[in-house]
Design a protein around this motif. Structure first.
Motif, PDB file in Angstrom:
ATOM      1  N   PRO A 151      -4.661   0.833  -0.623  1.00  0.00           N
ATOM      2  CA  PRO A 151      -5.122  -0.241  -1.516  1.00  0.00           C
ATOM      3  C   PRO A 151      -6.380   0.214  -2.239  1.00  0.00           C
ATOM      4  CG  PRO A 151      -5.728  -0.725   0.747  1.00  0.00           C
ATOM      5  CD  PRO A 151      -4.891   0.519   0.792  1.00  0.00           C
ATOM      6  N   SER A 152      -6.839  -0.547  -3.202  1.00  0.00           N
ATOM      7  CA  SER A 152      -7.995  -0.123  -3.996  1.00  0.00           C
ATOM      8  C   SER A 152      -9.287  -0.129  -3.187  1.00  0.00           C
ATOM      9  CB  SER A 152      -8.155  -1.037  -5.217  1.00  0.00           C
ATOM     10  OG  SER A 152      -8.337  -2.380  -4.809  1.00  0.00           O
ATOM     11  N   ALA A 153      -9.370  -1.013  -2.204  1.00  0.00           N
ATOM     12  CA  ALA A 153     -10.593  -1.108  -1.390  1.00  0.00           C
ATOM     13  C   ALA A 153     -10.310  -0.596   0.010  1.00  0.00           C
ATOM     14  CB  ALA A 153     -11.080  -2.559  -1.341  1.00  0.00           C
ATOM     15  N   ILE A 154     -10.827   0.603   0.308  1.00  0.00           N
ATOM     16  CA  ILE A 154     -10.654   1.169   1.638  1.00  0.00           C
ATOM     17  C   ILE A 154     -11.814   2.120   1.911  1.00  0.00           C
ATOM     18  CG2 ILE A 154      -9.167   3.047   0.778  1.00  0.00           C
ATOM     19  CD1 ILE A 154      -7.634   2.814   3.467  1.00  0.00           C
ATOM     20  N   SER A 155     -12.324   2.090   3.141  1.00  0.00           N
ATOM     21  CA  SER A 155     -13.467   2.947   3.486  1.00  0.00           C
ATOM     22  C   SER A 155     -13.450   3.245   4.974  1.00  0.00           C
ATOM     23  CB  SER A 155     -14.786   2.263   3.111  1.00  0.00           C
ATOM     24  OG  SER A 155     -14.947   1.055   3.846  1.00  0.00           O
ATOM     25  N   VAL A 156     -14.121   4.348   5.340  1.00  0.00           N
ATOM     26  CA  VAL A 156     -14.236   4.739   6.742  1.00  0.00           C
ATOM     27  C   VAL A 156     -15.690   5.077   7.019  1.00  0.00           C
ATOM     28  CG1 VAL A 156     -13.566   6.399   8.509  1.00  0.00           C
ATOM     29  CG2 VAL A 156     -11.878   5.625   6.840  1.00  0.00           C
ATOM     30  N   THR A 157     -16.267   4.464   8.057  1.00  0.00           N
ATOM     31  CA  THR A 157     -17.672   4.724   8.419  1.00  0.00           C
ATOM     32  C   THR A 157     -17.814   4.791   9.933  1.00  0.00           C
ATOM     33  OG1 THR A 157     -18.106   2.333   8.321  1.00  0.00           O
ATOM     34  CG2 THR A 157     -18.663   3.632   6.375  1.00  0.00           C
ATOM     35  N   PRO A 158     -18.700   5.666  10.441  1.00  0.00           N
ATOM     36  CA  PRO A 158     -18.957   5.700  11.888  1.00  0.00           C
ATOM     37  C   PRO A 158     -19.843   4.523  12.295  1.00  0.00           C
ATOM     38  CG  PRO A 158     -20.318   7.314  10.749  1.00  0.00           C
ATOM     39  CD  PRO A 158     -19.420   6.719   9.708  1.00  0.00           C
ATOM     40  N   HIS A 188     -12.143   0.046   7.128  1.00  0.00           N
ATOM     41  CA  HIS A 188     -12.112  -1.254   6.445  1.00  0.00           C
ATOM     42  C   HIS A 188     -11.181  -1.152   5.240  1.00  0.00           C
ATOM     43  CE1 HIS A 188     -13.391  -5.055   4.660  1.00  0.00           C
ATOM     44  NE2 HIS A 188     -13.442  -4.408   3.506  1.00  0.00           N
ATOM     45  N   ALA A 189     -10.269  -2.086   5.124  1.00  0.00           N
ATOM     46  CA  ALA A 189      -9.348  -2.101   3.985  1.00  0.00           C
ATOM     47  C   ALA A 189      -9.066  -3.534   3.589  1.00  0.00           C
ATOM     48  CB  ALA A 189      -8.046  -1.382   4.344  1.00  0.00           C
ATOM     49  N   GLU A 190      -8.827  -3.729   2.314  1.00  0.00           N
ATOM     50  CA  GLU A 190      -8.465  -5.055   1.834  1.00  0.00           C
ATOM     51  C   GLU A 190      -7.567  -4.920   0.609  1.00  0.00           C
ATOM     52  OE1 GLU A 190     -12.229  -6.635  -0.631  1.00  0.00           O
ATOM     53  OE2 GLU A 190     -12.718  -6.128   1.467  1.00  0.00           O
ATOM     54  N   VAL A 191      -6.734  -5.925   0.445  1.00  0.00           N
ATOM     55  CA  VAL A 191      -5.817  -5.927  -0.700  1.00  0.00           C
ATOM     56  C   VAL A 191      -5.618  -7.369  -1.136  1.00  0.00           C
ATOM     57  CG1 VAL A 191      -3.764  -6.039   0.778  1.00  0.00           C
ATOM     58  CG2 VAL A 191      -3.558  -5.170  -1.554  1.00  0.00           C
ATOM     59  N   THR A 192      -5.525  -7.571  -2.427  1.00  0.00           N
ATOM     60  CA  THR A 192      -5.307  -8.904  -2.972  1.00  0.00           C
ATOM     61  C   THR A 192      -3.865  -9.038  -3.459  1.00  0.00           C
ATOM     62  OG1 THR A 192      -6.126  -8.171  -5.118  1.00  0.00           O
ATOM     63  CG2 THR A 192      -7.708  -9.243  -3.645  1.00  0.00           C
ATOM     64  N   GLY A 193      -3.453 -10.282  -3.628  1.00  0.00           N
ATOM     65  CA  GLY A 193      -2.077 -10.541  -4.020  1.00  0.00           C
ATOM     66  C   GLY A 193      -1.683  -9.914  -5.336  1.00  0.00           C
ATOM     67  N   ASP A 194      -2.625  -9.835  -6.278  1.00  0.00           N
ATOM     68  CA  ASP A 194      -2.261  -9.277  -7.586  1.00  0.00           C
ATOM     69  C   ASP A 194      -2.065  -7.765  -7.546  1.00  0.00           C
ATOM     70  OD1 ASP A 194      -4.920  -8.837  -7.109  1.00  0.00           O
ATOM     71  OD2 ASP A 194      -5.622  -9.444  -9.090  1.00  0.00           O
ATOM     72  N   GLU A 195      -2.527  -7.094  -6.475  1.00  0.00           N
ATOM     73  CA  GLU A 195      -2.296  -5.658  -6.321  1.00  0.00           C
ATOM     74  C   GLU A 195      -0.913  -5.359  -5.740  1.00  0.00           C
ATOM     75  OE1 GLU A 195      -5.695  -3.197  -4.721  1.00  0.00           O
ATOM     76  OE2 GLU A 195      -6.283  -5.187  -4.020  1.00  0.00           O
ATOM     77  N   LEU A 196      -0.334  -6.331  -5.089  1.00  0.00           N
ATOM     78  CA  LEU A 196       0.845  -6.084  -4.272  1.00  0.00           C
ATOM     79  C   LEU A 196       2.041  -5.520  -5.036  1.00  0.00           C
ATOM     80  CD1 LEU A 196       1.990  -6.276  -1.438  1.00  0.00           C
ATOM     81  CD2 LEU A 196       2.634  -8.629  -1.910  1.00  0.00           C
ATOM     82  N   PRO A 197       2.450  -6.076  -6.182  1.00  0.00           N
ATOM     83  CA  PRO A 197       3.638  -5.535  -6.853  1.00  0.00           C
ATOM     84  C   PRO A 197       3.534  -4.043  -7.165  1.00  0.00           C
ATOM     85  CG  PRO A 197       3.066  -7.675  -7.772  1.00  0.00           C
ATOM     86  CD  PRO A 197       1.939  -7.287  -6.870  1.00  0.00           C
ATOM     87  N   ALA A 198       2.363  -3.617  -7.650  1.00  0.00           N
ATOM     88  CA  ALA A 198       2.193  -2.199  -7.985  1.00  0.00           C
ATOM     89  C   ALA A 198       2.222  -1.326  -6.729  1.00  0.00           C
ATOM     90  CB  ALA A 198       0.878  -1.988  -8.741  1.00  0.00           C
ATOM     91  N   LEU A 199       1.619  -1.801  -5.641  1.00  0.00           N
ATOM     92  CA  LEU A 199       1.606  -1.034  -4.396  1.00  0.00           C
ATOM     93  C   LEU A 199       3.016  -0.880  -3.834  1.00  0.00           C
ATOM     94  CD1 LEU A 199      -1.554  -2.552  -2.678  1.00  0.00           C
ATOM     95  CD2 LEU A 199      -1.301  -0.217  -3.526  1.00  0.00           C
ATOM     96  N   LEU A 200       3.800  -1.939  -3.897  1.00  0.00           N
ATOM     97  CA  LEU A 200       5.159  -1.859  -3.382  1.00  0.00           C
ATOM     98  C   LEU A 200       6.027  -0.929  -4.229  1.00  0.00           C
ATOM     99  CD1 LEU A 200       5.929  -5.526  -2.296  1.00  0.00           C
ATOM    100  CD2 LEU A 200       5.223  -3.594  -0.889  1.00  0.00           C
ATOM    101  N   LYS A 201       5.765  -0.885  -5.532  1.00  0.00           N
ATOM    102  CA  LYS A 201       6.516   0.021  -6.405  1.00  0.00           C
ATOM    103  C   LYS A 201       6.195   1.473  -6.057  1.00  0.00           C
ATOM    104  CE  LYS A 201       7.707   0.817 -11.245  1.00  0.00           C
ATOM    105  NZ  LYS A 201       7.437   0.410 -12.652  1.00  0.00           N
ATOM    106  N   VAL A 202       4.926   1.757  -5.796  1.00  0.00           N
ATOM    107  CA  VAL A 202       4.523   3.106  -5.385  1.00  0.00           C
ATOM    108  C   VAL A 202       5.186   3.469  -4.060  1.00  0.00           C
ATOM    109  CG1 VAL A 202       2.578   4.541  -4.670  1.00  0.00           C
ATOM    110  CG2 VAL A 202       2.343   3.008  -6.637  1.00  0.00           C
ATOM    111  N   PHE A 203       5.274   2.491  -3.164  1.00  0.00           N
ATOM    112  CA  PHE A 203       5.919   2.721  -1.867  1.00  0.00           C
ATOM    113  C   PHE A 203       7.387   3.103  -2.054  1.00  0.00           C
ATOM    114  CE2 PHE A 203       8.432   0.718   1.612  1.00  0.00           C
ATOM    115  CZ  PHE A 203       8.085   1.602   2.626  1.00  0.00           C
ATOM    116  N   LEU A 204       8.101   2.378  -2.906  1.00  0.00           N
ATOM    117  CA  LEU A 204       9.508   2.689  -3.160  1.00  0.00           C
ATOM    118  C   LEU A 204       9.672   4.089  -3.748  1.00  0.00           C
ATOM    119  CD1 LEU A 204      10.799  -0.718  -4.590  1.00  0.00           C
ATOM    120  CD2 LEU A 204      11.254   0.250  -2.336  1.00  0.00           C
TER     121      LEU A 204
END
Length: 502
Positions: free
Chosen positions: A164-171, A187-203
């Motif tokens: 997703p667009s918002a993702i980070s890793v910290t100790p 830490h990761a977060e995703v909003t509903g409006d990102e979902l269609p594009a993410l699912l298309k990339v997954f396919l």
């Protein structure tokens, strides 16, 4: 019915949203996928889990809807100690929150039984499981195969889902079950409006992942082959002209299935944007769900062995304001801590000797309440808050074959008893009907041709005698018997009879 279909359509994105954070690519050199898959090798562990939800009411809802929402918002689950034993046995102890009450419970499950004990219950409840294992084994399915396939599917999904667009890793230093640990916080977060594009990339990703896709189908083949040989599956294959496939020849079948599955994915990609637009047009409410106001946030705290030791998840789902539901949005929150991973863990069994087998009991409202102490919290919740004993029925005289004798409406006893969950017994020798109230235990004894009844041992005069018609149905005074069964009776101007019980 249309409202139900609409709700089903916009609920699908919620499930998809949860899947998006199931897999991500490496972040700042940290193998996120390895962290997400690390707990697949966990055989035993101890955990604590809390869960709560909050519904935001829509504007202008009824008082009854608001009452329901208040009840929803009062619900919480706190499992203070969950134990997973390496042989698959599971136990849990915690509390269920409802309004201002906290109801303690314990739970246990092994290969043969699922048992539950709740504070205030006179004895535990249990559900036998042994027969289900035997049925699965008869068709070649078992727990080990299911776990293997579960891992295979998880690996395939995780390896192909995008970031997703918002993702980070910290100790971080984080407390887990009273112990401060050095962990990596994902830490990761995703909003509903990102979902269609993410699912298309997954396919697109799974279409290109020939090796992973083939491995997945290979594993599914081993698990599903026994089912494919069953009669229902054979009939389905024949329906689609696939009955000639040599199912036992894995080397030939797997490539064919892979090519067919890839073709289906590629076909879906070709029409993805067009079908998405059609979905928006046919169900505009889905745009609310797939908006920035729908948001999933996840914090995973992972140790050096890539085991998740702590997890915080929150999901807020925006809902369509079209009048189909009285809720504007609903949010879920959960917090989990995990310790003693792959250590010596012993689940706590519940003794089911003398317990209630729920598969052998007709669980009417009265029988459920009878399992609890009348002064217990759960008894009050079931009866007063959830109203499980409430009954409401409309009697149409013609449909229920009622007969008017003088000023008294008579009705077949079994019709009336069924509306109030009452039991009826017929004694042919004495020609007596005994009616037992489901909730209060009141007994009414009626005799053919008699103008008297006996209620809890006391003789009472009936407005009209009991009689039997040519079909052998026993007719009783409707109002008299209904009120004796703790119900109220009203008749409207059209002659419809309303029976209610609180």
């Amino acid at each position: 019915m249309n409202r139900v279909k609409k709700r089903a359509k916009w609920l699908f994105p919620i499930l998809a949203l949860l899947l998006v954070l199931a897999g991500c690519q490496a972040v700042t050199g940290y193998d996120v996928n390895k962290a997400l898959l690390g707990n697949l090798d966990v055989k035993s562990a101890e955990e604590s889990v809390s869960f709560s939800l909050n519904a935001v009411p829509a504007a202008g809802i009824s008082a009854e809807d608001q009452k329901t929402i208040d009840l929803i918002n009062s619900l919480s689950l706190n499992v203070s100690h969950l134990k997973v034993q390496d042989n698959g046995d599971i136990s849990a102890a915690g509390t269920l929150g409802f309004k201002q009450a906290a109801i303690p419970f314990t739970f246990y499950m092994n290969k043969t039984v699922l048992a539950l004990n709740v504070e205030g219950a006179k004895k535990p409840f249990y559900f036998p499981l042994q027969g289900y294992d035997e049925e699965l084994s008869q068709v070649g399915l078992d727990k080990d195969k299911a776990e293997s396939v579960g891992k295979l599917v998880s690996q395939f999904v995780v390896n192909n889902l995008p970031n997703p667009s918002a993702i980070s890793v910290t100790p971080v230093n984080e407390a887990v079950y009273g112990e401060t640990l050095n962990l990596m916080k994902l830490h990761a977060e995703v909003t509903g409006d990102e979902l269609p594009a993410l699912l298309k990339v997954f396919l697109k990703s799974i279409s290109k992942d020939t090796e992973g896709f083939t491995k997945l189908i290979d594993g599914l083949y081993d698990y599903l082959l026994p089912l494919l040989k069953q009669e229902p599956a054979q009939a389905l294959l024949e329906q689609y002209g696939l009955s000639d496939i040599p199912l036992d020849n894995k080397a030939d079948v797997v490539p064919v299935l892979h090519d067919a599955a890839k073709l289906a994915v590629d076909a879906a990609l070709l029409v993805y944007d067009k079908e998405l637009d059609k979905l928006y047009q046919s169900t505009p409410e889905i745009k609310t769900v797939l908006s920035k106001d729908t948001k999933l946030q996840l914090d995973l705290f992972v140790d050096s062995s890539f085991h998740v030791r702590k997890q915080n998840l929150s999901l807020n789902v925006a809902l369509p304001n079209d009048g189909s539901i009285p809720i504007r949005s609903i949010s879920f929150k959960s917090e989990t801590q995990i310790w003693n991973i792959n250590g010596a863990v012993k689940a706590d069994p519940i003794n089911v000797d003398g317990a209630l087998n729920v598969t052998e009991t007709n669980l009417t409202p009265g029988s459920v309440l009878s399992q609890f102490d009348a002064n217990s919290t759960v008894y009050g919740v079931l009866k007063n808050d959830l109203g499980i004993t409430k009954k409401s029925a409309v009697i149409e005289p013609e449909l229920y074959d009622t007969v008017v004798k003088g000023k008294t409406t008579m009705i077949p006893l079994r019709y009336l008893a069924a509306q109030l969950d009452a039991q009826v017994k017929w004694d042919a020798a004495t020609k007596k009907l005994t009616v037992t109230d489901d909730v209060y235990g009141t007994t009414i004894v009626l005799k053919a041709g008699s103008a008297n009844a006996v209620i809890d041992g006391a003789s009472v005069k009936l407005p009209e005698p009991v009689f039997f018609d040519k079909y052998g149905r026993g007719y009783v005074p409707l109002r008299f018997v209904a009120e004796a069964l703790h119900a109220k009776v009203k008749v409207d101007d059209e002659g419809l009879i309303y029976i209610t019980r609180d």
